[in-house]
Design a protein around this motif. Structure first.
Motif, PDB file in Angstrom:
ATOM      1  N   UNK A 217       0.955  -1.291   0.256  1.00 37.54           N
ATOM      2  CA  UNK A 217       0.033   0.331   0.429  1.00 37.54           C
ATOM      3  C   UNK A 217       0.951   0.956  -0.184  1.00 37.54           C
ATOM      4  N   UNK A 218       2.013   0.851   0.383  1.00 36.42           N
ATOM      5  CA  UNK A 218       2.416   3.104   0.669  1.00 36.42           C
ATOM      6  C   UNK A 218       3.269   3.169  -0.044  1.00 36.42           C
ATOM      7  N   UNK A 219       3.304   2.840  -1.748  1.00 33.34           N
ATOM      8  CA  UNK A 219       3.385   3.467  -2.505  1.00 33.34           C
ATOM      9  C   UNK A 219       2.727   2.738  -3.919  1.00 33.34           C
ATOM     10  N   UNK A 220       2.373   3.366  -4.628  1.00 33.48           N
ATOM     11  CA  UNK A 220       1.041   2.535  -6.064  1.00 33.48           C
ATOM     12  C   UNK A 220       1.009   3.414  -7.047  1.00 33.48           C
ATOM     13  N   UNK A 221       0.722   3.123  -8.019  1.00 30.53           N
ATOM     14  CA  UNK A 221      -0.215   4.433  -9.101  1.00 30.53           C
ATOM     15  C   UNK A 221      -1.501   3.114  -9.445  1.00 30.53           C
ATOM     16  N   UNK A 222      -2.571   4.011  -9.770  1.00 25.91           N
ATOM     17  CA  UNK A 222      -3.829   3.432  -9.939  1.00 25.91           C
ATOM     18  C   UNK A 222      -4.309   5.001 -11.366  1.00 25.91           C
ATOM     19  N   UNK A 223      -5.188   3.694 -11.973  1.00 25.43           N
ATOM     20  CA  UNK A 223      -4.737   3.858 -13.234  1.00 25.43           C
ATOM     21  C   UNK A 223      -6.966   5.314 -12.471  1.00 25.43           C
ATOM     22  N   UNK A 224      -6.638   5.676 -12.959  1.00 22.44           N
ATOM     23  CA  UNK A 224      -8.096   6.951 -12.242  1.00 22.44           C
ATOM     24  C   UNK A 224      -9.481   6.160 -12.398  1.00 22.44           C
ATOM     25  N   UNK A 225      -9.818   5.309 -13.174  1.00 24.53           N
ATOM     26  CA  UNK A 225     -11.122   4.059 -13.473  1.00 24.53           C
ATOM     27  C   UNK A 225     -11.278   3.765 -12.664  1.00 24.53           C
ATOM     28  N   UNK A 226     -10.464   3.219 -11.488  1.00 22.42           N
ATOM     29  CA  UNK A 226      -9.992   2.180 -10.663  1.00 22.42           C
ATOM     30  C   UNK A 226     -11.048   3.260  -9.516  1.00 22.42           C
ATOM     31  N   UNK A 227     -10.671   3.724  -9.172  1.00 24.04           N
ATOM     32  CA  UNK A 227     -11.817   4.958  -8.200  1.00 24.04           C
ATOM     33  C   UNK A 227     -13.330   5.422  -8.425  1.00 24.04           C
ATOM     34  N   UNK A 228     -13.550   4.662  -9.793  1.00 18.72           N
ATOM     35  CA  UNK A 228     -15.114   4.508 -10.234  1.00 18.72           C
ATOM     36  C   UNK A 228     -15.936   3.404  -8.830  1.00 18.72           C
ATOM     37  N   UNK A 229     -15.364   2.831  -9.015  1.00 20.72           N
ATOM     38  CA  UNK A 229     -15.864   1.349  -8.386  1.00 20.72           C
ATOM     39  C   UNK A 229     -15.574   1.853  -6.880  1.00 20.72           C
ATOM     40  N   UNK A 230     -15.346   2.936  -6.400  1.00 21.75           N
ATOM     41  CA  UNK A 230     -15.414   2.227  -5.119  1.00 21.75           C
ATOM     42  C   UNK A 230     -16.388   3.012  -3.795  1.00 21.75           C
ATOM     43  N   UNK A 231     -16.080   2.731  -2.662  1.00 18.07           N
ATOM     44  CA  UNK A 231     -17.218   2.868  -1.955  1.00 18.07           C
ATOM     45  C   UNK A 231     -17.525   4.677  -2.172  1.00 18.07           C
ATOM     46  N   UNK A 232     -18.391   5.672  -1.776  1.00 17.29           N
ATOM     47  CA  UNK A 232     -18.462   6.319  -2.111  1.00 17.29           C
ATOM     48  C   UNK A 232     -19.236   7.277  -0.327  1.00 17.29           C
ATOM     49  N   UNK A 233     -19.447   5.872   0.792  1.00 19.74           N
ATOM     50  CA  UNK A 233     -19.208   7.061   1.976  1.00 19.74           C
ATOM     51  C   UNK A 233     -17.945   7.202   2.360  1.00 19.74           C
ATOM     52  N   UNK A 234     -18.217   8.040   3.468  1.00 26.40           N
ATOM     53  CA  UNK A 234     -16.518   8.331   3.700  1.00 26.40           C
ATOM     54  C   UNK A 234     -16.593   7.278   5.433  1.00 26.40           C
ATOM     55  N   UNK A 235     -14.660   7.268   4.850  1.00 28.61           N
ATOM     56  CA  UNK A 235     -14.243   6.525   5.540  1.00 28.61           C
ATOM     57  C   UNK A 235     -13.994   6.775   7.400  1.00 28.61           C
TER      58      UNK A 235
END
Length: 336
Positions: A217-235
C-alpha cells in the motif's frame, strides 16, 4: 448584482496537459514528539527524490493532514520554489485519516494515472517509466507499484490470478532486486521474508513482458477509472481498520483489473528515522537526474464479471487452501 457574462461559460471544458499526478498525505502534528522528530527530514527526502525523478507532465498534490503550522509553512515554501510541479496543497487542521485525505484529491483531478504514496518513500531514477510501461504492457492493470513484494500475491489479486492462468502466464521468477525486499522489512522493523522470498517471486507475463503479482500500500499508481468502483461513503478510520483494502485494493480487484508491481525495485520505504545512507542516496539521485518521458496509455480494459467471480474462487483455493500444492506445481518445493 452580476455585470456581464462569466467567461468560463464560453469555454466550459476542463483541459489539462498533465498525465500523471502524485498524491502525498503528510501528517506531522508535533515535530518535537519522539515518533515525529525525524519525519520532516524523511518527507524532504521523499519530495526531493520525487522532484528529481518525474517527467514534465507530472503534477504533485500534497495534503497537510493535521500538520502543525511550522510544517505547513515549510511545505508552502517548497510550492513557491516549484509552483508548476507542486500545483496543489490541501490543508486540514483535523487529521482526516489517510483514505479521506487521499480521496479529497483523487475525486477532483483528471490525470489518467494517480500515484498514491506515503510521505516516507524515496523514489529512485526510472521508477515512473517502469510503472507507466507496465500499464502499457498490461492494459488490464489498474494498480502498479514500483516496489515488488514476494508476499503481494496474498491480497486482492483474484483478477490477476485469473489473468495469469487463462490469458497470460503465471510462474515463479528469480527476484531481481532482493536488497529492495531486505530494505523494506528493515524499514518496518519486522522479519517479513524467509530466504525463499528473497529468491523467488510470483510473476505474470503478457507477450514476453513481465510483472510481479500483487503489491503493498505504501506506494502505488492507479488508473483513475479504478476509483469509479470505490465506496461512496466517508471512511471512518484514520489508518488501517481495513480502510485501504476497501477503498484501494478491492475496487481495483473486483472491477476486473490487475494488481502488479515492477520487476525491479524503484523506491525505498524509509520509516521515521533518517539514516546516513539515505542522505547519501538522495544526493546520488539528485546528481544523476535523467530525462523521463510520459507514455501513451492504451484504453483501460477489465476482465468480465464472471471471470472475476471465478478468479475469487481460484484465489481462495490456490493461494490459501492448496497453496503448497499449487506452488509446488509451479516449481517452488518448500513452503512459501
Amino acid at each position: 448584482m452580476r455585470v456581464g457574462e462569466n467567461p468560463s461559460k464560453k469555454d466550459h471544458l476542463i483541459r489539462i496537459e498533465s498525465t500523471h499526478r502524485v498524491i502525498i498525505s503528510l501528517y506531522i502534528p508535533n515535530s518535537t514528539e519522539e515518533y515525529f522528530t525525524g519525519s520532516w527530514e524523511i518527507f524532504t527526502m521523499c519530495l526531493e527524490s520525487l522532484l528529481a525523478t518525474i517527467h514534465d507532465r507530472t503534477r504533485i498534490s500534497i495534503i497537510l493532514n493535521g500538520c502543525e503550522d511550522e510544517v505547513a509553512q515549510k511545505v508552502y515554501d517548497y510550492q513557491r520554489a516549484n509552483p508548476t510541479i507542486i500545483d496543489q496543497i490541501f490543508y486540514s487542521k483535523l487529521n482526516l485519516g489517510k483514505i479521506n485525505a487521499i480521496y479529497s484529491i483523487v475525486k477532483s483531478n483528471l490525470e489518467d494515472l494517480l500515484t498514491i504514496t506515503d510521505a516516507d518513500v524515496m523514489f529512485l531514477p526510472g521508477w515512473q517509466s517502469a510503472v507507466e510501461s507496465t500499464f502499457v504492457d498490461f492494459p488490464k492493470a489498474g494498480m502498479v507499484s514500483p516496489v515488488p513484494s514476494s508476499k503481494g500475491f496474498l491480497y486482492s489479486t483474484a483478477s490477476t490470478l485469473f489473468y495469469g492462468l487463462f490469458s497470460g502466464k503465471i510462474y515463479f521468477h528469480k527476484v531481481q532486486d532482493p536488497e529492495g525486499l531486505i530494505n523494506f522489512q528493515e524499514s518496518v522493523g519486522s522479519d517479513l521474508y524467509q530466504e525463499i522470498h528473497l529468491e523467488k517471486y510470483l510473476v505474470v507475463e503478457n507477450k514476453g513482458k513481465k510483472a510481479v503479482v500483487g503489491c503493498g500500500h505504501f506506494v502505488g499508481t492507479f488508473r483513475k477509472e479504478v476509483f469509479e468502483q470505490a465506496p461512496t461513503e466517508v471512511c471512518r478510520f484514520r489508518v488501517q481498520g481495513g480502510s485501504e483494502e476497501a477503498y484501494l485494493d478491492d475496487p481495483n480487484d473486483l472491477s476486473g483489473r490487475l494488481r502488479l508491481a515492477t520487476m525491479g525495485n524503484f523506491a525505498y520505504h524509509l520509516g521515521n528515522t533518517p539514516k546516513e545512507w539515505m542522505r547519501i542516496r538522495l544526493k546520488e539521485i539528485k546528481a544523476s537526474k535523467s530525462a523521463e518521458f510520459p507514455v501513451s496509455l492504451p484504453p483501460s480494459r477489465t476482465l468480465k464479471n464472471w471471470q472475476v467471480k471465478v478468479g475469487v474462487f481460484l484465489w481462495k483455493l490456490l493461494f490459501y487452501k492448496f497453496r503448497r500444492q499449487f506452488f509446488s506445481f509451479l516449481g517452488v518445493k518448500v513452503p512459501y
